[in-house]
Design an enzyme around this catalytic site. Structure first.
Site, PDB file in Angstrom:
ATOM      1  N   LYS A  34       0.859  -1.198   0.000  1.00 51.59           N
ATOM      2  CA  LYS A  34       0.000   0.000   0.000  1.00 51.59           C
ATOM      3  C   LYS A  34       0.882   1.231   0.000  1.00 51.59           C
ATOM      4  CE  LYS A  34      -4.229   1.710   0.487  1.00 51.59           C
ATOM      5  NZ  LYS A  34      -3.924   2.650  -0.614  1.00 51.59           N
ATOM      6  N   LYS A  58       4.864   2.187   8.411  1.00 54.51           N
ATOM      7  CA  LYS A  58       3.678   2.986   8.761  1.00 54.51           C
ATOM      8  C   LYS A  58       2.430   2.116   8.903  1.00 54.51           C
ATOM      9  CE  LYS A  58       3.411   6.784   6.430  1.00 54.51           C
ATOM     10  NZ  LYS A  58       3.141   7.807   5.391  1.00 54.51           N
ATOM     11  N   LYS A  70       5.445   2.322  -2.935  1.00 52.93           N
ATOM     12  CA  LYS A  70       5.302   3.736  -3.305  1.00 52.93           C
ATOM     13  C   LYS A  70       5.543   3.859  -4.796  1.00 52.93           C
ATOM     14  CE  LYS A  70       4.722   7.769  -1.140  1.00 52.93           C
ATOM     15  NZ  LYS A  70       4.063   8.030   0.149  1.00 52.93           N
ATOM     16  N   ASN A 184      -2.924  19.174   0.393  1.00 48.57           N
ATOM     17  CA  ASN A 184      -3.937  18.338   1.054  1.00 48.57           C
ATOM     18  C   ASN A 184      -3.675  18.247   2.554  1.00 48.57           C
ATOM     19  OD1 ASN A 184      -4.449  15.407   2.180  1.00 48.57           O
ATOM     20  ND2 ASN A 184      -6.101  15.849   0.757  1.00 48.57           N
ATOM     21  N   SER A 312      -7.548   5.143   4.056  1.00 48.34           N
ATOM     22  CA  SER A 312      -7.466   4.377   2.801  1.00 48.34           C
ATOM     23  C   SER A 312      -7.871   2.923   3.059  1.00 48.34           C
ATOM     24  CB  SER A 312      -6.039   4.405   2.245  1.00 48.34           C
ATOM     25  OG  SER A 312      -5.826   5.568   1.483  1.00 48.34           O
TER      26      SER A 312
END
Ligand SMILES: NC(=O)C1=CN([C@@H]2O[C@H](COP(=O)(O)OP(=O)(O)OC[C@H]3O[C@@H](n4cnc5c(N)ncnc54)[C@H](O)[C@@H]3O)[C@@H](O)[C@H]2O)C=CC1
Ligand SMILES: O=C(O)CCC(=O)C(=O)O
Length: 379
Positions: A34, A58, A70, A184, A312
């Site tokens: 992810k 994370k 990523k 954001n 997410s």
């Protein structure tokens, strides 16, 4: 797995342009990989690789069932038209569609990308694999996005800051904040912090920096930034040198833009007592040592900005369930995860008598190691 792809697109003027894109997968012991996709001129493989590793730690700190990955494209999105960005995103997706997947690797937004980028990826991916909303998160709500995902990283920063300050007998209300980055993450953090009574005294973005010792009027700054594509020219404060933003006087410094901005050049001049790492990897190891010796408390990125990937996860769960949660449920669940995450990190710090960064990494590495051993993957 590391994939590097060349994406050639026709520009609006008919010329051709080639951009280099990456998707780097780090670990999947705890679940599908992810992590976001970044569009920025400085995207390069070593940085994407480091960011993919951060995602593994994370997701483990957040205790959500994912690994880390990523991606990114070396481009300046502000110099591309919307149709050029769409063509670039679709070509990139055509090249990586076999690497990503609902149960293998689930991209999301990062710097320079957002819900529209995720919509294009979803649409292009679905041409190859059938309609697959759960292949990306951070989508527009109309395509299966989660309520609350847009604000989630900033809201997570607020929850993380509240937990940290509480530990020190303080609350957000009345504390003076400086925020670098007003995209954001930075803009949502500023908005939510000021709604809780925090005084945001300075903010910067790529266009400039603005300061008001009495506190910036964040709703007006948001309006100005939307209308002018940046904070520059805002009349509710004084323009200051963007380079000085990190060393402005405040209680809590929130870097929410690029990595590596806190380094040995400025670490001794930082006035904040607390640093909440909303950006990924904003503090380099030398600065980390200097700040530790100076008694500055740093809330590390792998916990502080985990609100985004946590929501997410909620979005992915909703897509798989085929059921939409209301925003209150999303925000309440996020608070539960962030509060538990802080407690888990603090417990690790107490056990090992270490700082928050070491506590967070120890927690994460232990969780990933346990999953690796249980799967029988150890060497
Ligand atoms: N979007 C998300 O959900 C998450 C983002 N992050 C991290 O948060 C950071 C910010 O990401 P987003 O807000 O999503 O990106 P964004 O693209 O929405 O905003 C980036 C902001 O940084 C500013 N900026 C760029 N270069 C700058 C410079 N040299 N000096 C000052 N400001 C500069 C831009 O003007 C913009 O305001 C990144 O490090 C990203 O990896 C971390 C977790 C999740
Ligand atoms: O929401 C996600 O899946 C990942 C966001 C991200 O790239 C990050 O947390 O750095």
């Amino acid at each position: 797995m590391k994939m590097q792809v060349e994406c050639t697109i026709p520009k609006d003027d008919g010329s051709l342009a080639t951009f280099v894109g990456f998707r780097i997968q780090h670990d999947n012991a705890r679940g599908p990989m992810k992590g976001g996709i970044r569009y920025h001129p400085e995207v390069e493989p070593d940085e994407v690789n480091a960011l993919a590793q951060l995602m593994t730690w994370k997701t483990a700190v957040a205790n959500i069932p994912y690994g880390g990955a990523k991606g990114g494209i070396g481009c300046d999105p502000s110099e591309l038209s919307v149709s050029e960005l769409e063509r670039l995103t679709r070509v990139f997706t055509q090249k990586i569609h076999d690497l990503i997947g609902v149960q293998t690797d689930v991209p999301a937004p990062d710097m320079g990308t957002g819900p529209q980028t995720m919509a294009w990826i979803l649409d292009e991916y679905s041409k190859f694999h059938g309609h697959s909303p759960a292949v990306v998160t951070g989508k527009p709500i109309d395509l299966g996005g989660s309520l609350g995902r847009d604000a989630a990283t900033g809201r997570g920063v607020l929850f993380a800051t509240e937990a940290l300050l509480k530990e020190h007998g303080k609350s957000v209300s009345g504390q003076r904040f400086v925020i670098q980055g007003f995209g954001n993450v930075g803009s949502w953090a500023a908005q939510l912090i000021s709604e809780k009574g925090g005084i945001v005294v300075a903010v910067s973005d790529i266009t400039g920096a603005i300061k008001n010792n009495n506190g910036l009027d964040i709703p007006s700054l948001l309006k100005h930034s939307r209308e002018n594509r940046g904070v520059k020219g805002f009349h509710g404060g004084d323009a200051i040198d963007p380079m000085s933003i990190l060393v402005e006087d405040c209680d809590v410094l929130v870097p929410a833009a690029l990595g590596g901005v806190i380094n040995r050049e400025n670490a001794n001049d930082i006035k904040a007592k607390f640093i909440v790492e909303a950006a990924n990897h904003p503090t380099d190891p030398e600065a980390d040592e200097i700040l530790k010796k100076r008694g500055v408390v740093i809330l590390p990125d792998i916990f502080a900005n985990s609100g985004g990937v946590t929501v997410s996860y909620f979005e992915w769960v909703q897509n798989i369930q085929g059921f939409m949660w209301d925003e209150e449920k999303v925000n309440n669940e996020l608070r539960t995860y962030m509060t538990k995450g802080f407690k888990d990190v603090k417990d690790m710090c107490k056990t090992h008598n270490c700082d928050l960064r070491m506590g967070a990494f120890t927690l994460a590495v232990n969780r990933v190691a346990r999953a690796t051993v249980l799967r029988g993957w150890e060497a």
